[in-house]
Design a protein around this motif. Structure first.
Motif, PDB file in Angstrom:
ATOM      1  N   SER A   1       0.827  -1.207   0.000  1.00  0.00           N
ATOM      2  CA  SER A   1       0.000   0.000   0.000  1.00  0.00           C
ATOM      3  C   SER A   1       0.859   1.254   0.000  1.00  0.00           C
ATOM      4  N   ALA A   2       0.351   2.274  -0.674  1.00  0.00           N
ATOM      5  CA  ALA A   2       0.971   3.595  -0.647  1.00  0.00           C
ATOM      6  C   ALA A   2      -0.149   4.631  -0.595  1.00  0.00           C
ATOM      7  N   VAL A   3       0.101   5.734   0.093  1.00  0.00           N
ATOM      8  CA  VAL A   3      -0.939   6.738   0.303  1.00  0.00           C
ATOM      9  C   VAL A   3      -0.393   8.136   0.039  1.00  0.00           C
ATOM     10  N   THR A   4      -1.288   9.106   0.054  1.00  0.00           N
ATOM     11  CA  THR A   4      -0.909  10.480  -0.272  1.00  0.00           C
ATOM     12  C   THR A   4      -0.727  11.365   0.950  1.00  0.00           C
ATOM     13  N   ASP A   5      -1.039  10.850   2.163  1.00  0.00           N
ATOM     14  CA  ASP A   5      -0.981  11.722   3.337  1.00  0.00           C
ATOM     15  C   ASP A   5      -0.626  10.909   4.575  1.00  0.00           C
ATOM     16  N   VAL A   6      -0.125  11.588   5.585  1.00  0.00           N
ATOM     17  CA  VAL A   6       0.349  10.944   6.812  1.00  0.00           C
ATOM     18  C   VAL A   6      -0.795  10.286   7.568  1.00  0.00           C
ATOM     19  N   GLU A   7      -1.953  10.914   7.604  1.00  0.00           N
ATOM     20  CA  GLU A   7      -3.097  10.343   8.329  1.00  0.00           C
ATOM     21  C   GLU A   7      -3.479   8.982   7.759  1.00  0.00           C
ATOM     22  N   SER A   8      -3.507   8.884   6.424  1.00  0.00           N
ATOM     23  CA  SER A   8      -3.834   7.608   5.795  1.00  0.00           C
ATOM     24  C   SER A   8      -2.734   6.580   6.039  1.00  0.00           C
ATOM     25  N   LEU A   9      -1.486   7.041   6.117  1.00  0.00           N
ATOM     26  CA  LEU A   9      -0.378   6.135   6.402  1.00  0.00           C
ATOM     27  C   LEU A   9      -0.535   5.529   7.793  1.00  0.00           C
ATOM     28  N   ASP A  10      -0.926   6.337   8.757  1.00  0.00           N
ATOM     29  CA  ASP A  10      -1.165   5.832  10.105  1.00  0.00           C
ATOM     30  C   ASP A  10      -2.302   4.817  10.109  1.00  0.00           C
ATOM     31  N   GLU A  11      -3.283   5.055   9.261  1.00  0.00           N
ATOM     32  CA  GLU A  11      -4.416   4.127   9.151  1.00  0.00           C
ATOM     33  C   GLU A  11      -3.962   2.764   8.642  1.00  0.00           C
ATOM     34  N   LEU A  12      -3.095   2.774   7.627  1.00  0.00           N
ATOM     35  CA  LEU A  12      -2.575   1.517   7.093  1.00  0.00           C
ATOM     36  C   LEU A  12      -1.810   0.753   8.161  1.00  0.00           C
ATOM     37  N   LYS A  13      -1.020   1.472   8.948  1.00  0.00           N
ATOM     38  CA  LYS A  13      -0.253   0.821  10.022  1.00  0.00           C
ATOM     39  C   LYS A  13      -1.185   0.253  11.083  1.00  0.00           C
ATOM     40  N   GLN A  14      -2.277   0.936  11.322  1.00  0.00           N
ATOM     41  CA  GLN A  14      -3.258   0.465  12.299  1.00  0.00           C
ATOM     42  C   GLN A  14      -3.831  -0.882  11.873  1.00  0.00           C
ATOM     43  N   TRP A  15      -4.026  -1.051  10.586  1.00  0.00           N
ATOM     44  CA  TRP A  15      -4.569  -2.305  10.060  1.00  0.00           C
ATOM     45  C   TRP A  15      -3.463  -3.315   9.765  1.00  0.00           C
TER      46      TRP A  15
ATOM     47  N   ALA B   1      -4.816  13.624  -7.406  1.00  0.00           N
ATOM     48  CA  ALA B   1      -5.726  13.764  -6.263  1.00  0.00           C
ATOM     49  C   ALA B   1      -5.041  14.502  -5.119  1.00  0.00           C
ATOM     50  N   ALA B   2      -3.775  14.157  -4.852  1.00  0.00           N
ATOM     51  CA  ALA B   2      -3.028  14.816  -3.783  1.00  0.00           C
ATOM     52  C   ALA B   2      -2.887  16.308  -4.051  1.00  0.00           C
ATOM     53  N   ASP B   3      -2.688  16.676  -5.318  1.00  0.00           N
ATOM     54  CA  ASP B   3      -2.564  18.094  -5.675  1.00  0.00           C
ATOM     55  C   ASP B   3      -3.821  18.882  -5.331  1.00  0.00           C
ATOM     56  N   LYS B   4      -4.960  18.199  -5.274  1.00  0.00           N
ATOM     57  CA  LYS B   4      -6.229  18.854  -4.957  1.00  0.00           C
ATOM     58  C   LYS B   4      -6.683  18.594  -3.524  1.00  0.00           C
ATOM     59  N   GLY B   5      -5.770  18.072  -2.720  1.00  0.00           N
ATOM     60  CA  GLY B   5      -6.082  17.877  -1.320  1.00  0.00           C
ATOM     61  C   GLY B   5      -6.930  16.664  -1.007  1.00  0.00           C
ATOM     62  N   LEU B   6      -7.059  15.752  -1.963  1.00  0.00           N
ATOM     63  CA  LEU B   6      -7.833  14.539  -1.735  1.00  0.00           C
ATOM     64  C   LEU B   6      -6.945  13.440  -1.162  1.00  0.00           C
ATOM     65  N   LYS B   7      -7.474  12.691  -0.216  1.00  0.00           N
ATOM     66  CA  LYS B   7      -6.764  11.512   0.262  1.00  0.00           C
ATOM     67  C   LYS B   7      -6.754  10.456  -0.838  1.00  0.00           C
ATOM     68  N   GLY B   8      -5.629   9.742  -0.932  1.00  0.00           N
ATOM     69  CA  GLY B   8      -5.524   8.719  -1.954  1.00  0.00           C
ATOM     70  C   GLY B   8      -4.780   7.499  -1.459  1.00  0.00           C
TER      71      GLY B   8
END
Length: 312
Positions: A136-150, A171-178
């Protein structure tokens, strides 16, 4: 286009395209079939897609068609995350980032998308009978923490080619989580369907989304393919020992492809499966499996996707 009076609940976009093992595409089709999605809209700007072939039927040339990209909708009965699945028939040959920028603008402005996910494949040296991991790879730190949680595997370094990665950059350029979920498959069979990886991707998606999806059929299909590929791998390894081909791919390609032979019984079975799927969209994946087995999905693709039109 979605009705102006209809509002979606914190909608997520899942985007899939053809690729290695059809991992992402199969996961997308399975998701839309099991959730009984409905056709929402089409987004196929002609400036990004060209006609690159013509079709020949019984010796007669027919003008080819541009690839299509269609959105399908599932309304979450819990009211948490409605899902929009984008099924793309092909990736644009040029202007990929510009295409993704426009697609994200459409998703945000017209559909109100809050999060973007892509499903794809990662080819490794895994054996077909091993369990597929998901990277998995994500666009933001919050989502990264979520992946680690799971406790999901993180793709620490590398790159994600094609729209599976580029769309998330836009998506990241527009502030969307990805989030990109890449299902592991054997690199020696990268040109063959590998449903076990699609299953692993969907199981990870279930954790992230909290949406319950019955994956029984996909798991059974994965076991069948695992057995066939294991037998093929044994023959390939034996061939390599006897003939010393340059690679697994060379040995595999040396096997003559089987020509599909459609019997009257198979034709009737296809029609029966279409009739069942028209009454119950959750039966659509069984139909797709049969069309894939007969190598006929491309011939029936538009008719298959028409099953998901809203006929209310």
């Amino acid at each position: 286009m979605i009705d102006d009076t209809e509002e979606l609940s914190d909608p997520w976009l899942i985007a899939v395209w053809p690729g290695m093992g059809n991992v992402g595409l199969s996961a997308g089709y399975y998701l839309m079939a099991k959730l009984g999605m409905e056709l929402l809209a089409e987004y196929s700007p002609p400036e990004y897609f060209d006609v690159d072939h013509v079709d020949v039927k019984r010796g007669l040339i027919r003008t080819g068609v541009r690839p299509r990209s269609r959105f399908f909708l599932w309304k979450d009965p819990r009211g948490k995350h409605d899902l929009v699945v984008l099924i793309g028939e092909a990736q644009p040959q040029f202007g990929k980032y510009s295409y993704c920028q426009k697609l994200i603008a459409y998703a945000q402005n017209d559909l109100g998308i809050q999060r973007v996910l892509t499903f794809a494949a990662m080819a490794t040296a895994m054996h077909p009978d091993h369990e597929s991991r998901v990277f998995s790879a994500v666009t933001d730190v919050e989502s990264l923490d979520e992946l680690k949680q799971w406790d999901l595997n993180i793709l620490e370094e590398g790159n994600i080619s094609g729209l599976n990665g580029i769309l998330l950059g836009a998506a990241a350029d527009k502030g969307l989580k990805g989030t990109c979920l890449l299902g592991e498959m054997p690199h020696v069979f990268s040109q063959l369907p590998f449903p076990k990886a699609s299953l692993a991707v969907l199981e990870s998606f279930k954790l992230i989304s909290g949406i319950d999806i019955d994956t029984t059929e996909l798991a059974e299909q994965g076991k069948e393919v695992e057995q066939r590929l294991g037998e093929l791998l044994s023959r390939v390894e034996q061939s390599m020992g006897e003939q010393q081909p340059e690679s697994y791919e060379e040995a595999y390609q040396a096997e003559p492809p089987e020509e599909p032979k459609l019997t009257p019984e198979e034709e009737q079975n296809i029609e029966n499966l279409f009739a069942q799927a028209e009454q119950d969209r959750s039966k659509a994946y069984e139909l797709k499996q049969e069309l894939d087995r007969l190598d006929l999905f491309k011939d029936y693709e538009d008719r298959f996707l028409d099953l998901f039109k809203n006929n209310k």
